[in-house]
Design an enzyme around this catalytic site. Structure first.
Site, PDB file in Angstrom:
ATOM      1  N   CYS A  77       0.649  -1.102   0.129  1.00  0.00           N
ATOM      2  CA  CYS A  77       0.058  -0.190   0.281  1.00  0.00           C
ATOM      3  C   CYS A  77       0.709   1.303  -0.558  1.00  0.00           C
ATOM      4  O   CYS A  77       2.483   1.247   0.892  1.00  0.00           O
ATOM      5  CB  CYS A  77      -1.146  -0.177   1.395  1.00  0.00           C
ATOM      6  SG  CYS A  77      -1.741   1.467   1.068  1.00  0.00           S
ATOM      7  N   ARG A 202      -9.664  -2.426  -4.093  1.00  0.00           N
ATOM      8  CA  ARG A 202      -9.740  -3.846  -3.603  1.00  0.00           C
ATOM      9  C   ARG A 202      -9.572  -3.613  -2.425  1.00  0.00           C
ATOM     10  O   ARG A 202      -9.171  -3.171  -1.910  1.00  0.00           O
ATOM     11  CB  ARG A 202      -9.282  -4.539  -4.303  1.00  0.00           C
ATOM     12  CG  ARG A 202      -9.027  -6.268  -3.822  1.00  0.00           C
ATOM     13  CD  ARG A 202      -7.668  -6.606  -5.067  1.00  0.00           C
ATOM     14  NE  ARG A 202      -6.882  -6.228  -4.101  1.00  0.00           N
ATOM     15  CZ  ARG A 202      -5.782  -7.119  -4.682  1.00  0.00           C
ATOM     16  NH1 ARG A 202      -5.580  -8.090  -5.373  1.00  0.00           N
ATOM     17  NH2 ARG A 202      -4.269  -6.366  -4.060  1.00  0.00           N
ATOM     18  N   CYS A 211      -5.190   6.775  -3.105  1.00  0.00           N
ATOM     19  CA  CYS A 211      -4.542   5.533  -3.240  1.00  0.00           C
ATOM     20  C   CYS A 211      -2.980   5.615  -3.988  1.00  0.00           C
ATOM     21  O   CYS A 211      -3.118   6.272  -4.674  1.00  0.00           O
ATOM     22  CB  CYS A 211      -5.179   4.834  -4.145  1.00  0.00           C
ATOM     23  SG  CYS A 211      -4.772   3.005  -4.099  1.00  0.00           S
TER      24      CYS A 211
END
Length: 273
Positions: A77, A202, A211
């Site tokens: 991430c 997701r 993101c």
């Protein structure tokens, strides 16, 4: 079994928010997945897009484990990695220039006050402009790249008029990307150094305010199409700008990929687990 009172940080990177635990002393229960679902619940707990756990390792300054809000583990991430880098610096676990181990490999980061610049893992699986048929018969032409986790990139004329949740969900669960699924980015091209990006994530199963791996994927796909050049500033849904640096080779591969932006400590607290 008696529950423990454990310290945590709540942090935000470009609009992505996370709950962070220092687990070098192994105080957390061994099964992280239900903990992530618990602490990320926005109605009954702290609330976040994901949970980050810092562990000891001999391979770098520390190890990062990342779980989505639904309890699923993800390899990487981008904004979470930037948050845990500043977390490690604030706790004197790592210096301003650090390396740390993730499921996507060893990453490096540099702290400059409340800004964190993260060197990303090498992107892979680039695929440009291929058709994708949706159930209702609509056909899209999309691109794909893995920037630590899988990302579809779809260039649109106006992100404000794009049905991010509906279309993002249809692509995320499409059989083309089964069983793991994919993240989905909707990108509006502004000029040679500026994009607007909205992302269906997701594991969160919703649009998020930002993101990190998504803005990197969007920038690299647009660079492959010769729409942008490094550095690229990406305006996110949360209103913050993330900057992406990269070196593009003649064969459309990329090196020296960096994600840069602000990281905020929202608050510190304790939770019973």
């Amino acid at each position: 079994m008696n529950n423990k009172l454990l310290s945590f940080y709540k942090m935000s990177g470009g609009g992505n928010d996370f709950v962070l635990f220092d687990n070098r002393k192994e105080n957390l229960p061994k099964n992280y997945s239900p903990i992530a679902k618990n602490v990320c619940d926005r109605k009954f707990s702290i609330g976040a897009d994901g949970m980050l756990v810092l562990e000891k390792t001999q391979e770098a300054h520390f190890r990062m484990i990342y779980f989505n809000a639904d309890g699923s583990r993800a390899e990487m991430c981008g904004n979470g990695a930037r948050c845990i880098a500043r977390f490690a610096f604030l706790l004197a676990i790592a210096p301003e220039k650090m390396t740390f181990l993730t499921d996507a490999g060893i990453l490096s980061a540099e702290i400059d006050q409340d800004f964190v610049k993260l060197q990303m893992s090498k992107p892979k699986d680039l695929k440009l402009d291929f058709p994708l048929k949706l159930e209702e018969g609509k056909e899209l032409h999309i691109s794909f790249i893995n920037t630590g986790v899988p990302h579809v990139v779809l260039i649109v004329t106006d992100t404000d008029k794009t049905q991010v949740d509906e279309l993002g969900r249809a692509i995320r669960y499409h059989r083309e990307f089964a069983p793991a699924g994919t993240n989905v980015n909707f990108v509006e091209h502004k000029d040679l150094h500026n994009l607007i990006v909205r992302t269906y994530e997701r594991g969160v199963e919703d649009e998020t305010l930002a993101c990190g791996t998504g803005v990197v994927a969007s920038s690299l796909i647009c660079a492959t199409k010769n729409l942008v050049e490094s550095p690229v500033s990406c305006l996110t849904k949360g209103g913050e700008t993330l900057k992406i640096h990269f070196h593009k080779k003649e064969d459309n591969t990329f090196t020296d990929v960096f994600l840069e932006g602000p990281v905020k400590v929202c608050y510190k607290g304790e939770i019973e687990l």
